[in-house]
Design a protein around this motif. Sequence first.
Motif, PDB file in Angstrom:
ATOM      1  N   ARG A   1      18.359 -48.648 -33.704  1.00 25.16           N
ATOM      2  CA  ARG A   1      17.658 -49.823 -34.235  1.00 25.16           C
ATOM      3  C   ARG A   1      16.258 -49.428 -34.682  1.00 25.16           C
ATOM      4  NH1 ARG A   1      18.513 -54.251 -29.483  1.00 25.16           N
ATOM      5  NH2 ARG A   1      17.416 -55.670 -30.856  1.00 25.16           N
ATOM      6  N   ASP A   2      15.789 -50.036 -35.771  1.00 29.50           N
ATOM      7  CA  ASP A   2      14.398 -49.849 -36.163  1.00 29.50           C
ATOM      8  C   ASP A   2      13.530 -50.344 -35.007  1.00 29.50           C
ATOM      9  OD1 ASP A   2      15.253 -48.934 -38.635  1.00 29.50           O
ATOM     10  OD2 ASP A   2      14.825 -50.805 -39.680  1.00 29.50           O
ATOM     11  N   THR A   3      12.614 -49.494 -34.551  1.00 27.65           N
ATOM     12  CA  THR A   3      11.858 -49.787 -33.328  1.00 27.65           C
ATOM     13  C   THR A   3      10.407 -49.351 -33.453  1.00 27.65           C
ATOM     14  OG1 THR A   3      13.847 -49.387 -31.997  1.00 27.65           O
ATOM     15  CG2 THR A   3      11.749 -49.322 -30.835  1.00 27.65           C
ATOM     16  N   VAL A   4       9.509 -50.161 -32.892  1.00 26.84           N
ATOM     17  CA  VAL A   4       8.112 -49.789 -32.706  1.00 26.84           C
ATOM     18  C   VAL A   4       7.769 -50.114 -31.257  1.00 26.84           C
ATOM     19  CG1 VAL A   4       5.707 -50.278 -33.302  1.00 26.84           C
ATOM     20  CG2 VAL A   4       7.436 -50.165 -35.109  1.00 26.84           C
ATOM     21  N   VAL A   5       7.129 -49.177 -30.591  1.00 25.05           N
ATOM     22  CA  VAL A   5       6.713 -49.368 -29.201  1.00 25.05           C
ATOM     23  C   VAL A   5       5.188 -49.303 -29.153  1.00 25.05           C
ATOM     24  CG1 VAL A   5       6.781 -48.394 -26.869  1.00 25.05           C
ATOM     25  CG2 VAL A   5       8.846 -48.383 -28.293  1.00 25.05           C
ATOM     26  N   LEU A   6       4.580 -50.310 -28.522  1.00 25.13           N
ATOM     27  CA  LEU A   6       3.136 -50.353 -28.295  1.00 25.13           C
ATOM     28  C   LEU A   6       2.892 -50.137 -26.809  1.00 25.13           C
ATOM     29  CD1 LEU A   6       2.150 -53.512 -30.368  1.00 25.13           C
ATOM     30  CD2 LEU A   6       1.940 -51.108 -31.043  1.00 25.13           C
ATOM     31  N   VAL A   7       2.066 -49.175 -26.469  1.00 26.40           N
ATOM     32  CA  VAL A   7       1.851 -48.787 -25.080  1.00 26.40           C
ATOM     33  C   VAL A   7       0.519 -49.346 -24.569  1.00 26.40           C
ATOM     34  CG1 VAL A   7       1.612 -46.830 -23.502  1.00 26.40           C
ATOM     35  CG2 VAL A   7       3.189 -46.686 -25.445  1.00 26.40           C
ATOM     36  N   ASP A   8       0.590 -50.045 -23.430  1.00 25.20           N
ATOM     37  CA  ASP A   8      -0.597 -50.498 -22.688  1.00 25.20           C
ATOM     38  C   ASP A   8      -1.534 -51.399 -23.489  1.00 25.20           C
ATOM     39  OD1 ASP A   8       0.203 -49.242 -20.361  1.00 25.20           O
ATOM     40  OD2 ASP A   8      -0.804 -47.372 -20.867  1.00 25.20           O
ATOM     41  N   ASN A   9      -0.994 -52.511 -23.957  1.00 25.98           N
ATOM     42  CA  ASN A   9      -1.805 -53.530 -24.622  1.00 25.98           C
ATOM     43  C   ASN A   9      -1.656 -54.856 -23.895  1.00 25.98           C
ATOM     44  OD1 ASN A   9      -0.986 -51.804 -27.407  1.00 25.98           O
ATOM     45  ND2 ASN A   9      -3.097 -52.497 -27.251  1.00 25.98           N
ATOM     46  N   THR A  10      -2.685 -55.704 -24.026  1.00 24.06           N
ATOM     47  CA  THR A  10      -2.554 -57.081 -23.560  1.00 24.06           C
ATOM     48  C   THR A  10      -1.738 -57.847 -24.600  1.00 24.06           C
ATOM     49  OG1 THR A  10      -4.521 -57.877 -24.721  1.00 24.06           O
ATOM     50  CG2 THR A  10      -4.851 -57.001 -22.466  1.00 24.06           C
ATOM     51  N   ALA A  11      -1.326 -59.056 -24.249  1.00 23.11           N
ATOM     52  CA  ALA A  11      -0.569 -59.888 -25.193  1.00 23.11           C
ATOM     53  C   ALA A  11      -1.395 -60.180 -26.441  1.00 23.11           C
ATOM     54  CB  ALA A  11      -0.136 -61.188 -24.518  1.00 23.11           C
ATOM     55  N   GLU A  12      -2.690 -60.479 -26.259  1.00 23.38           N
ATOM     56  CA  GLU A  12      -3.543 -60.762 -27.417  1.00 23.38           C
ATOM     57  C   GLU A  12      -3.682 -59.548 -28.320  1.00 23.38           C
ATOM     58  OE1 GLU A  12      -4.572 -61.858 -24.352  1.00 23.38           O
ATOM     59  OE2 GLU A  12      -4.667 -64.014 -24.637  1.00 23.38           O
ATOM     60  N   GLU A  13      -3.850 -58.377 -27.724  1.00 22.35           N
ATOM     61  CA  GLU A  13      -3.962 -57.158 -28.522  1.00 22.35           C
ATOM     62  C   GLU A  13      -2.663 -56.870 -29.268  1.00 22.35           C
ATOM     63  OE1 GLU A  13      -7.098 -54.785 -25.602  1.00 22.35           O
ATOM     64  OE2 GLU A  13      -4.937 -54.477 -25.366  1.00 22.35           O
ATOM     65  N   ALA A  14      -1.553 -56.919 -28.560  1.00 23.42           N
ATOM     66  CA  ALA A  14      -0.250 -56.657 -29.191  1.00 23.42           C
ATOM     67  C   ALA A  14       0.022 -57.654 -30.309  1.00 23.42           C
ATOM     68  CB  ALA A  14       0.860 -56.699 -28.151  1.00 23.42           C
ATOM     69  N   ALA A  15      -0.407 -58.895 -30.119  1.00 23.73           N
ATOM     70  CA  ALA A  15      -0.173 -59.934 -31.132  1.00 23.73           C
ATOM     71  C   ALA A  15      -0.855 -59.599 -32.457  1.00 23.73           C
ATOM     72  CB  ALA A  15      -0.637 -61.289 -30.618  1.00 23.73           C
ATOM     73  N   VAL A  16      -1.996 -58.926 -32.407  1.00 22.63           N
ATOM     74  CA  VAL A  16      -2.687 -58.515 -33.633  1.00 22.63           C
ATOM     75  C   VAL A  16      -1.806 -57.540 -34.415  1.00 22.63           C
ATOM     76  CG1 VAL A  16      -4.684 -57.242 -34.535  1.00 22.63           C
ATOM     77  CG2 VAL A  16      -4.990 -58.927 -32.704  1.00 22.63           C
ATOM     78  N   PHE A  17      -1.264 -56.548 -33.724  1.00 28.80           N
ATOM     79  CA  PHE A  17      -0.399 -55.565 -34.377  1.00 28.80           C
ATOM     80  C   PHE A  17       0.889 -56.221 -34.861  1.00 28.80           C
ATOM     81  CE2 PHE A  17       2.722 -52.243 -34.764  1.00 28.80           C
ATOM     82  CZ  PHE A  17       2.003 -51.169 -35.257  1.00 28.80           C
ATOM     83  N   ILE A  18       1.468 -57.061 -34.026  1.00 27.44           N
ATOM     84  CA  ILE A  18       2.729 -57.722 -34.384  1.00 27.44           C
ATOM     85  C   ILE A  18       2.556 -58.628 -35.599  1.00 27.44           C
ATOM     86  CG2 ILE A  18       4.457 -59.383 -33.589  1.00 27.44           C
ATOM     87  CD1 ILE A  18       3.977 -58.143 -30.730  1.00 27.44           C
TER      88      ILE A  18
END
Length: 144
Positions: free
Chosen positions: A73-90
């Motif tokens: 599957r096409d996949t991206v993994v973000l390591v050690d972020n808060t929900a707010e931080e990950a939401a910016v990337f997402i």
Amino acid sequence: MDLDEYQTTFLLYAPVKNPAGWNLDLAAFGTALEAAFPEVRYETRQGRQLRLSFWAVTDEGIEFTGFASNEGRDTVVLVDNTAEEAAVFITWLRDSYVASPDLIRFSSEPAVEAGIETDWRLPATGDTASIAEELKHHIQVVER
């Protein structure tokens, strides 16, 4: 648990029924990261699978470390972020990279460790705050 400070690994991937739905090309993904973020480093690595390891920083200083893979599957993994931080990337991934905004599913390290195999769906619309709330809700459910 303070969900505003809670850091974890978030796994983002295409739906099971459309595993290559993002059309994730690792070289193009690296180029897209360079275009979107002021500081980026990446390299392609061969391990069990070919993947692009990356580090990126926003203008606000939010750091993302992770990898992308298109085997299975096409996949991206973000390591050690808060929900707010990950939401910016997402939000960037959904609005600027993925072909269709309803093609992002996610999970987290605690869910995987608990054996939870459910795909959570990210909202196809909405701002960064609504994505962060969805990620926090996921963490609350998984960490019960």
